[in-house]
Enzyme design. Structure first.
Site, PDB file in Angstrom:
ATOM      1  N   ASN A 143      25.701  30.947  -9.411  1.00 43.97           N
ATOM      2  CA  ASN A 143      26.733  31.082 -10.431  1.00 43.97           C
ATOM      3  C   ASN A 143      26.168  31.024 -11.841  1.00 43.97           C
ATOM      4  O   ASN A 143      26.927  30.856 -12.806  1.00 43.97           O
ATOM      5  CB  ASN A 143      27.789  29.983 -10.252  1.00 43.97           C
ATOM      6  CG  ASN A 143      28.631  30.202  -9.011  1.00 43.97           C
ATOM      7  OD1 ASN A 143      29.255  31.246  -8.845  1.00 43.97           O
ATOM      8  ND2 ASN A 143      28.630  29.232  -8.126  1.00 43.97           N
ATOM      9  N   LYS A 172      19.853  36.392  -2.520  1.00 39.54           N
ATOM     10  CA  LYS A 172      21.125  35.785  -2.125  1.00 39.54           C
ATOM     11  C   LYS A 172      21.143  35.471  -0.640  1.00 39.54           C
ATOM     12  O   LYS A 172      21.674  34.428  -0.221  1.00 39.54           O
ATOM     13  CB  LYS A 172      22.294  36.701  -2.484  1.00 39.54           C
ATOM     14  CG  LYS A 172      23.635  36.043  -2.188  1.00 39.54           C
ATOM     15  CD  LYS A 172      24.799  36.755  -2.820  1.00 39.54           C
ATOM     16  CE  LYS A 172      26.084  35.954  -2.633  1.00 39.54           C
ATOM     17  NZ  LYS A 172      27.258  36.626  -3.219  1.00 39.54           N
ATOM     18  N   ARG A 199      23.541  26.878  -3.416  1.00 41.76           N
ATOM     19  CA  ARG A 199      24.313  28.102  -3.606  1.00 41.76           C
ATOM     20  C   ARG A 199      25.016  28.108  -4.967  1.00 41.76           C
ATOM     21  O   ARG A 199      25.282  29.179  -5.521  1.00 41.76           O
ATOM     22  CB  ARG A 199      25.343  28.285  -2.488  1.00 41.76           C
ATOM     23  CG  ARG A 199      26.100  29.597  -2.637  1.00 41.76           C
ATOM     24  CD  ARG A 199      26.869  30.026  -1.425  1.00 41.76           C
ATOM     25  NE  ARG A 199      27.474  31.327  -1.646  1.00 41.76           N
ATOM     26  CZ  ARG A 199      28.055  32.064  -0.715  1.00 41.76           C
ATOM     27  NH1 ARG A 199      28.123  31.641   0.526  1.00 41.76           N
ATOM     28  NH2 ARG A 199      28.578  33.245  -1.021  1.00 41.76           N
ATOM     29  N   HIS A 230      33.636  34.147 -15.909  1.00 39.83           N
ATOM     30  CA  HIS A 230      34.980  34.109 -15.331  1.00 39.83           C
ATOM     31  C   HIS A 230      36.026  33.783 -16.393  1.00 39.83           C
ATOM     32  O   HIS A 230      37.154  34.291 -16.349  1.00 39.83           O
ATOM     33  CB  HIS A 230      35.037  33.087 -14.199  1.00 39.83           C
ATOM     34  CG  HIS A 230      34.316  33.525 -12.966  1.00 39.83           C
ATOM     35  ND1 HIS A 230      33.938  32.655 -11.966  1.00 39.83           N
ATOM     36  CD2 HIS A 230      33.888  34.751 -12.566  1.00 39.83           C
ATOM     37  CE1 HIS A 230      33.325  33.319 -11.004  1.00 39.83           C
ATOM     38  NE2 HIS A 230      33.288  34.597 -11.347  1.00 39.83           N
ATOM     39  N   HIS A 248      33.585  42.545 -14.417  1.00 37.95           N
ATOM     40  CA  HIS A 248      32.871  41.341 -13.997  1.00 37.95           C
ATOM     41  C   HIS A 248      31.394  41.377 -14.385  1.00 37.95           C
ATOM     42  O   HIS A 248      30.852  40.405 -14.924  1.00 37.95           O
ATOM     43  CB  HIS A 248      33.004  41.158 -12.488  1.00 37.95           C
ATOM     44  CG  HIS A 248      32.215  40.000 -11.958  1.00 37.95           C
ATOM     45  ND1 HIS A 248      32.548  38.688 -12.218  1.00 37.95           N
ATOM     46  CD2 HIS A 248      31.076  39.957 -11.190  1.00 37.95           C
ATOM     47  CE1 HIS A 248      31.661  37.885 -11.641  1.00 37.95           C
ATOM     48  NE2 HIS A 248      30.776  38.625 -11.013  1.00 37.95           N
ATOM     49  N   GLU A 289      28.270  26.223  -0.278  1.00 34.77           N
ATOM     50  CA  GLU A 289      28.031  25.786  -1.655  1.00 34.77           C
ATOM     51  C   GLU A 289      28.069  24.266  -1.807  1.00 34.77           C
ATOM     52  O   GLU A 289      28.697  23.718  -2.715  1.00 34.77           O
ATOM     53  CB  GLU A 289      29.038  26.444  -2.617  1.00 34.77           C
ATOM     54  CG  GLU A 289      28.536  26.516  -4.055  1.00 34.77           C
ATOM     55  CD  GLU A 289      29.376  27.427  -4.935  1.00 34.77           C
ATOM     56  OE1 GLU A 289      29.823  26.967  -5.977  1.00 34.77           O
ATOM     57  OE2 GLU A 289      29.556  28.605  -4.573  1.00 34.77           O
ATOM     58  N   LYS A 340      31.740  34.748   0.860  1.00 40.51           N
ATOM     59  CA  LYS A 340      32.792  34.281  -0.042  1.00 40.51           C
ATOM     60  C   LYS A 340      33.855  35.360  -0.144  1.00 40.51           C
ATOM     61  O   LYS A 340      33.566  36.501  -0.498  1.00 40.51           O
ATOM     62  CB  LYS A 340      32.228  34.004  -1.443  1.00 40.51           C
ATOM     63  CG  LYS A 340      31.669  32.621  -1.634  1.00 40.51           C
ATOM     64  CD  LYS A 340      31.352  32.406  -3.112  1.00 40.51           C
ATOM     65  CE  LYS A 340      30.812  31.037  -3.379  1.00 40.51           C
ATOM     66  NZ  LYS A 340      30.497  30.838  -4.813  1.00 40.51           N
ATOM     67  N   GLU A 363      24.051  41.164 -11.625  1.00 41.59           N
ATOM     68  CA  GLU A 363      23.806  40.214 -10.549  1.00 41.59           C
ATOM     69  C   GLU A 363      22.353  40.291 -10.070  1.00 41.59           C
ATOM     70  O   GLU A 363      21.749  39.266  -9.722  1.00 41.59           O
ATOM     71  CB  GLU A 363      24.770  40.454  -9.389  1.00 41.59           C
ATOM     72  CG  GLU A 363      26.242  40.261  -9.734  1.00 41.59           C
ATOM     73  CD  GLU A 363      26.636  38.794  -9.913  1.00 41.59           C
ATOM     74  OE1 GLU A 363      25.774  37.906  -9.718  1.00 41.59           O
ATOM     75  OE2 GLU A 363      27.813  38.537 -10.246  1.00 41.59           O
ATOM     76  N   HIS A 377      28.144  32.475 -14.741  1.00 40.84           N
ATOM     77  CA  HIS A 377      29.490  32.798 -14.288  1.00 40.84           C
ATOM     78  C   HIS A 377      30.579  31.898 -14.854  1.00 40.84           C
ATOM     79  O   HIS A 377      31.753  32.262 -14.816  1.00 40.84           O
ATOM     80  CB  HIS A 377      29.549  32.762 -12.759  1.00 40.84           C
ATOM     81  CG  HIS A 377      28.943  33.964 -12.101  1.00 40.84           C
ATOM     82  ND1 HIS A 377      27.649  34.361 -12.342  1.00 40.84           N
ATOM     83  CD2 HIS A 377      29.452  34.868 -11.222  1.00 40.84           C
ATOM     84  CE1 HIS A 377      27.386  35.447 -11.634  1.00 40.84           C
ATOM     85  NE2 HIS A 377      28.463  35.775 -10.958  1.00 40.84           N
ATOM     86  N   ARG A 405      44.426  33.680  11.959  1.00 38.18           N
ATOM     87  CA  ARG A 405      43.449  32.600  11.731  1.00 38.18           C
ATOM     88  C   ARG A 405      42.009  33.077  11.840  1.00 38.18           C
ATOM     89  O   ARG A 405      41.088  32.281  12.074  1.00 38.18           O
ATOM     90  CB  ARG A 405      43.708  31.420  12.668  1.00 38.18           C
ATOM     91  CG  ARG A 405      45.064  30.767  12.455  1.00 38.18           C
ATOM     92  CD  ARG A 405      45.203  29.488  13.263  1.00 38.18           C
ATOM     93  NE  ARG A 405      46.490  28.845  12.990  1.00 38.18           N
ATOM     94  CZ  ARG A 405      47.600  29.080  13.652  1.00 38.18           C
ATOM     95  NH1 ARG A 405      47.596  29.965  14.640  1.00 38.18           N
ATOM     96  NH2 ARG A 405      48.720  28.461  13.345  1.00 38.18           N
TER      97      ARG A 405
END
Length: 355
Positions: free
Chosen positions: A231, A213, A227, A238, A250, A223, A132, A174, A234, A110
């Site tokens: 993207n 960032k 945030r 994606h 990517h 997000e 992330k 990026e 993206h 956990r």
């Protein structure tokens, strides 16, 4: 060396500079090191000497490691190595490997401590910062994961000298995106000749791109608001990765996706920023795309993480550093996709002519 602070509930520092891999220090006694199989052995040896991990776990390269099957095997190896609750996972390598390592750290017992040492430009600017973590599903990219911030990030710029030029240019997408959505001073700096491995402009430009960032995730880790602006480009990116079964890297997908988003922004009344995104594509020189129809790509865009019960939301720009979220009518998405496809084919044809 430069240091960028990431704030919020779990603050940490990102260090940027040469020779960091051999200087890593972790307070935990039981550390698991996760790295891609194709990582230079000198990087692995330097980290092993500094950290003395109790287990080293090689994983498949690039997005081949971001599967539930690989995650399950990594978790089993952590258990077999008896990594305790006060142990740690260290992700070493590109963004895919550090995404996997972070999700393993978030899931095992956990949650155990997580550290990352990215060795690619893409990993340094994007994946390593912000917490992330996750893996892919056949239905789409990064659909399973968790927010699990690292306790420290080390960006050893010497590792970038081993990257093929195309891989370095991939990662620059990026950094250029951060220029478009937050810090326009980055745009000419990313395309400048001194932004290269070992170049005089590398460390400062890289640190400033990371700082964009860091500032965003400090204010919005999970997000809920701004945030999502990270993207930009993206949603299509994606989808392109998914429809090509990750044959398209990517960063190259993001380069293509930023140009599509710039076209959508213009179509909805924003400033025409397509000259910037085309300039980046000419500089990046991404691989050619297979012939694609809008109807092939649209289902993957519909599964984007920014989608809600109403539909897909795109990150668009009113102007440089003025991002916003909007739903775009399907007719506009389709028309701009057709125009985008012709335009990016023109980029490739121009490159062949220059060659």
């Amino acid at each position: 060396m430069r240091q960028i602070e990431v704030g919020g509930a779990s603050p940490y520092a990102v260090q940027v500079g040469p020779g960091l891999l051999g200087q890593l220090q972790l307070p935990q006694r039981h550390v698991a090191l996760i790295h891609p199989v194709d990582l230079p052995s000198t990087f692995v040896a330097a980290v092993q000497a500094a950290v003395q991990p109790v287990v080293t776990i090689p994983v498949p390269a690039r997005d081949d490691c971001k599967t539930l099957a690989v995650l399950g095997e990594v978790l089993s190896q952590l258990a077999r190595a008896n990594i305790p609750r006060d142990g740690a996972v260290l992700g070493l390598g590109g963004g895919a490997a550090t995404d996997l390592a972070g999700f393993a750290a978030a899931s095992y017992l956990r949650g155990v401590a997580f550290y990352t040492a990215p060795t690619t430009l893409l990993g340094m600017v994007d994946a390593a910062v912000g917490g992330k973590t996750g893996v892919n599903l056949p239905e789409g990219k990064n659909l399973v994961g968790a927010f699990w911030p690292p306790q420290a990030v080390w960006c050893d710029t010497e590792t970038l000298t081993t990257l093929p030029p195309a891989v370095f240019r991939e990662g620059a997408a990026e950094a250029y995106k951060h220029g478009l959505m937050a810090d326009p001073s980055l745009l000419p700096r990313v395309l400048a000749p001194d932004f290269r491995p070992g170049g005089p402009g590398l460390e400062a430009t890289l640190a400033d791109a990371i700082a964009v960032k860091a500032g965003v995730v400090t204010r919005d880790l999970t997000e809920q608001g701004e945030r999502a602006f990270l993207n930009f480009g993206h949603t299509l990116a994606h989808a392109l990765e998914a429809v090509t079964h990750h044959a398209l890297p990517h960063g190259q997908a993001v380069g293509y996706g930023m140009h599509y988003a710039a076209r959508l922004s213009r179509a909805l009344g924003g400033a025409d920023l397509t000259a910037h995104t085309l300039a980046f594509l000419h500089w990046q020189r991404p691989q050619a795309l297979p012939p694609l129809r809008y109807d092939e790509v649209a289902p993957f865009m519909a599964r984007d993480k920014k989608a809600d019960a109403v539909g897909v939301r795109f990150v668009l720009l009113r102007d440089l550093a003025q991002p916003y979220l909007a739903r775009v009518p399907d007719a506009v998405l389709r028309a701009e996709f057709e125009g985008w496809a012709k335009e990016v084919r023109g980029v490739r044809e121009a490159e062949r002519g220059e060659g």
